[in-house]
Motif scaffolding. Structure first.
Motif, PDB file in Angstrom:
ATOM      1  N   PRO A   1       2.496  -1.479  -4.332  1.00 20.10           N
ATOM      2  CA  PRO A   1       2.175  -0.063  -4.489  1.00 20.10           C
ATOM      3  C   PRO A   1       2.224   0.393  -5.950  1.00 20.10           C
ATOM      4  O   PRO A   1       1.445   1.258  -6.342  1.00 20.10           O
ATOM      5  CB  PRO A   1       3.256   0.638  -3.666  1.00 20.10           C
TER       6      PRO A   1
ATOM      7  N   CYS B   1      -1.068  -0.472  -7.428  1.00 17.12           N
ATOM      8  CA  CYS B   1      -2.098   0.396  -6.862  1.00 17.12           C
ATOM      9  C   CYS B   1      -2.039   1.770  -7.520  1.00 17.12           C
ATOM     10  O   CYS B   1      -3.058   2.345  -7.890  1.00 17.12           O
ATOM     11  CB  CYS B   1      -1.890   0.513  -5.352  1.00 17.12           C
TER      12      CYS B   1
ATOM     13  N   LEU C   1      -1.401   3.264   1.428  1.00 17.53           N
ATOM     14  CA  LEU C   1      -1.813   1.886   1.714  1.00 17.53           C
ATOM     15  C   LEU C   1      -1.491   1.432   3.140  1.00 17.53           C
ATOM     16  O   LEU C   1      -2.009   0.410   3.586  1.00 17.53           O
ATOM     17  CB  LEU C   1      -1.150   0.912   0.729  1.00 17.53           C
TER      18      LEU C   1
ATOM     19  N   TRP D   1       7.653   4.250   1.054  1.00 20.33           N
ATOM     20  CA  TRP D   1       8.200   3.643  -0.168  1.00 20.33           C
ATOM     21  C   TRP D   1       9.585   3.052   0.086  1.00 20.33           C
ATOM     22  O   TRP D   1       9.916   1.969  -0.387  1.00 20.33           O
ATOM     23  CB  TRP D   1       8.237   4.665  -1.306  1.00 20.33           C
TER      24      TRP D   1
ATOM     25  N   ALA E   1       1.178   5.910  -3.263  1.00 19.37           N
ATOM     26  CA  ALA E   1       0.393   4.701  -3.009  1.00 19.37           C
ATOM     27  C   ALA E   1       0.937   3.958  -1.794  1.00 19.37           C
ATOM     28  O   ALA E   1       0.179   3.512  -0.936  1.00 19.37           O
ATOM     29  CB  ALA E   1       0.402   3.803  -4.240  1.00 19.37           C
ATOM     30  N   ALA E   2       2.266   3.860  -1.705  1.00 25.13           N
ATOM     31  CA  ALA E   2       2.868   3.137  -0.580  1.00 25.13           C
ATOM     32  C   ALA E   2       2.475   3.793   0.732  1.00 25.13           C
ATOM     33  O   ALA E   2       2.191   3.110   1.724  1.00 25.13           O
ATOM     34  CB  ALA E   2       4.384   3.095  -0.728  1.00 25.13           C
TER      35      ALA E   2
ATOM     36  N   LYS F   1       3.835   5.622  -7.186  1.00 30.33           N
ATOM     37  CA  LYS F   1       3.989   4.487  -6.272  1.00 30.33           C
ATOM     38  C   LYS F   1       4.328   4.915  -4.845  1.00 30.33           C
ATOM     39  O   LYS F   1       3.947   4.253  -3.881  1.00 30.33           O
ATOM     40  CB  LYS F   1       5.055   3.532  -6.811  1.00 30.33           C
TER      41      LYS F   1
END
Lengths: 309, 351
Positions: free
Chosen positions: B226, B229, B247, B57, B243-244, B240
């Motif tokens: 992110p 997502c 991904l 992130w 997600a970061a 986030k």
């Protein structure tokens, strides 16, 4: 002052229990209560207003192709988990397992060879019950193989699109499928074979910005949601209310991106005509072809009332 | 053309940059050479720790650093006499997409890329690097020109996403991107793509189908932001950071996945701390690419084949369903419900 305001009390009572039993359904289009079996028998189109419900890939293929002509291909390709992605406790592999159960399919794209009104074609159909028909590596690969099959057999490709976009759980590799599938369309273009896209509800995101938007002829089902950026995203980003009909099939046609709106009951005849006009093998395919017995005309909004008998 | 490069790199400081900046200030204030040298050593060590320990992130934040060098700044640093070309020859000119002809080490190259903007006025003018269909059509027009006239193309990718908006939809954002992707496989001239800071989804990919794809070490290249997502898969934008990391957004990740070929070194502390240093990395990469082209290490077919190889899937799943029998009593389609249950999950996943 609120003398004439409708209250729940004043509304016509609906047969709630029957609705929840699945016998009756309040139509998403006309909000009328419709006998569910009527919708099912009518290709998942509301006999009252013509609202097109989503339909699973295999059922759709059955409606389109000549009886018994569909040969499924590449059916054992499925998603891998290249990023070892998981959301909470559920891994991507488990998510795919769930989608396989829900849909009875191994991936969101069903491919095969078929005949439509006697003419041979390669046929792809996406299935929104499989992770919202999002495009990951397996969908990208199946599309590319379908294109190759069309080229090897020198037949047109018909692609029925439906997708929420690229599959996030495969990260950047899903994004790359946009380029990969676009290159496959280049190949079929260069082979001189027609590529026909049928955009159905919903066709959006990365699929809309790649192979689903590259057809020689692009048709769409009535009122299908078709667009690049999600409507909620646009509304959220700019704090605006989107105009009525925004990103619908008719909107795309009016803006010059869809050739024609074709209803589901008319779809088979429409595609049959395109194939007769465009398929290199059409004359040969039709030499020994006897049309199947015509089924009674499907009910549409106009003819719906006759169904009551 | 001279561009203003006088902006301060340290007026915006990310949380993890703070200890580094503080130490730098101490060095600047140090009174003796010895003290300065000691602190300098400390700084080098701290920098390694900070940048090695950076989370995915934080990497996204670094890639979005407001002071990161922009496309036009790289152009000014690396190329001589940039001649800008405007307009898509259909609807208008998109300031988010910059295209033109430039000279590089005595030869002509075409340069196309997104400009995010440096100050507020410019950011607004070029829509934060989010191109409209007009921008993608301009890029395509310039690609075709480069091909016809026989010059290589350098694309500089820096965009959070293609613009999501009413006009963009009406003018065919989806078609413009799809068409660019397809055409990129026909442009018969070498293409080098460089991800500068943020490569965001289809809007980035539309100009990133290169023969060689390079990426700055602190850049990210993502299928979607992110935050988006997290919103869709976790139903919580606050996820986030998760997600970061899920991904896999970093240059190292993308190189391992075979999506990029080369990671461009950034100066100590990141490209925003030393634009000239970052530009030098890029200049070396362009020179190496063009040298390879001159030696005949280039083929359009290789670009096509490379993208055909992309992805990872399984081949041997047992087939779960029978083919439709065609006798009218096959698989019953379900009404809306089962589809709408997953609607949220993937609606508009790329954007």
């Amino acid at each position: 002052m609120a003398f004439f305001t409708r209250t729940p009390f004043g509304r016509k009572k609906r047969p709630q229990s029957a609705v929840s039993d699945g016998l009756w359904k309040k139509c998403d289009g006309c909000k009328q209560t419709v006998y569910q079996a009527d919708i099912e028998e009518n290709m998942q189109v509301c006999p009252n207003c013509g609202h097109h419900y989503r339909i699973q890939s295999l059922a759709r293929i059955e409606l389109l192709v000549d009886s018994g002509s569909f040969e499924m291909t590449h059916a054992n390709i499925t998603a891998d988990d290249p990023l070892e992605f998981s959301v909470g406790k559920e891994t991507y592999a488990e998510r795919i397992g769930r989608a396989r159960k829900q849909s009875g399919l191994n991936e969101a794209l069903v491919t095969g060879m078929a005949r439509i009104e006697g003419v041979r074609c390669a046929l792809g159909c996406m299935d929104s019950t499989f992770v919202m028909a999002s495009m990951g590596s397996a969908v990208g690969e199946k599309f590319c193989r379908l294109v190759k099959d069309a080229i090897v057999n020198k037949v047109p490709l018909i692609m029925i699109s439906a997708s929420g976009g690229a599959r996030m759980q495969e990260g950047i590799l899903a994004l790359m499928q946009m380029a990969k599938t676009a290159d496959a369309v280049r190949q079929i273009n260069e082979a001189g074979l027609p590529y026909i896209v049928v955009q159905t509800d919903p066709t959006s995101g990365g699929v809309f910005a790649s192979f689903a938007n590259l057809g020689d002829v692009t048709i769409a089902e009535p009122k299908a949601y078709i667009g690049f950026a999600g409507a909620r995203l646009i509304e959220g980003a700019f704090g605006i209310k989107l105009p009525e009909g925004f990103q619908r099939a008719e909107y795309q046609r009016d803006n010059g991106f869809v050739d024609e709106i074709v209803t589901r009951p008319e779809m088979r005849a429409y595609l049959g005509k395109l194939l007769r006009y465009l398929a290199p093998s059409a004359d040969k395919d039709l030499e020994n072809y006897t049309p199947e017995k015509e089924e009674p005309a499907m009910a549409t909004a106009a003819s719906g009332t006759e169904e009551e008998a | 053309m001279q561009l203003k490069l006088s902006r301060k790199a340290t007026d915006v400081v990310l949380p993890f940059e703070k200890p580094l900046i503080e130490l730098e200030e101490q060095i600047a204030a140090a009174e003796t050479e010895e003290e300065r040298a000691a602190l300098g050593k400390e700084l080098d060590a701290l920098r390694v720790t900070v940048f090695e320990g950076i989370t995915p992130w934080e990497r996204v934040l670094l890639a979005r650093h407001p002071r990161r060098p922009r496309m036009r700044e790289f152009v000014a640093q690396i190329f001589e006499d940039f001649v800008e070309l405007h307009g898509d020859r259909a609807l208008g000119d998109d300031s988010a997409m910059v295209a033109g002809i430039a000279r590089f080490h005595g030869r002509t190259v075409f340069v196309v890329g997104q400009q995010k903007g440096v100050d507020t006025d410019e950011k607004v003018k070029c829509n934060f690097g989010m191109a409209h269909p007009e921008g993608y059509r301009k890029a395509h027009r310039v690609f075709r020109m480069a091909e016809r006239l026989g010059h290589p193309i350098i694309t500089l990718v820096d965009t959070p996403a293609a613009h999501p908006g009413i006009e963009a939809e009406a003018h065919g954002q989806g078609y413009a991107i799809a068409y660019n992707l397809l055409e990129s496989f026909k442009i018969n001239t070498p293409i080098l793509s460089i991800i500068l800071s943020e490569g965001g989804s289809g809007g980035a990919l539309a100009i990133a189908v290169g023969d060689r794809i390079a990426m700055f070490e602190n850049a990210v290249y993502v299928i979607c932001p992110p935050e988006r997502c997290a919103e869709i898969l976790w139903r919580d934008v606050e996820k986030k950071e998760l997600a970061a990391s899920a991904l896999r957004v970093s240059a190292t990740d993308l190189k391992a996945l075979g999506v990029i070929d080369m990671i461009l070194k950034e100066p100590n502390g990141g490209a925003h701390r030393d634009i000239a240093g970052a530009a030098q990395s890029m200049e070396e990469e362009i020179a190496a690419f063009l040298e390879g082209v001159d030696q005949g290490n280039w083929q359009l077919k290789a670009r096509q084949e490379r993208f055909q190889q992309m992805g990872q899937w399984l081949e041997n799943a047992p087939v779960l369903v029978q083919e439709p029998s065609g006798d009218g009593d096959g698989a019953k389609a379900e009404l809306g419900e089962s589809a709408s249950a997953v609607d949220e999950e993937a609606a508009g996943t790329t954007e």
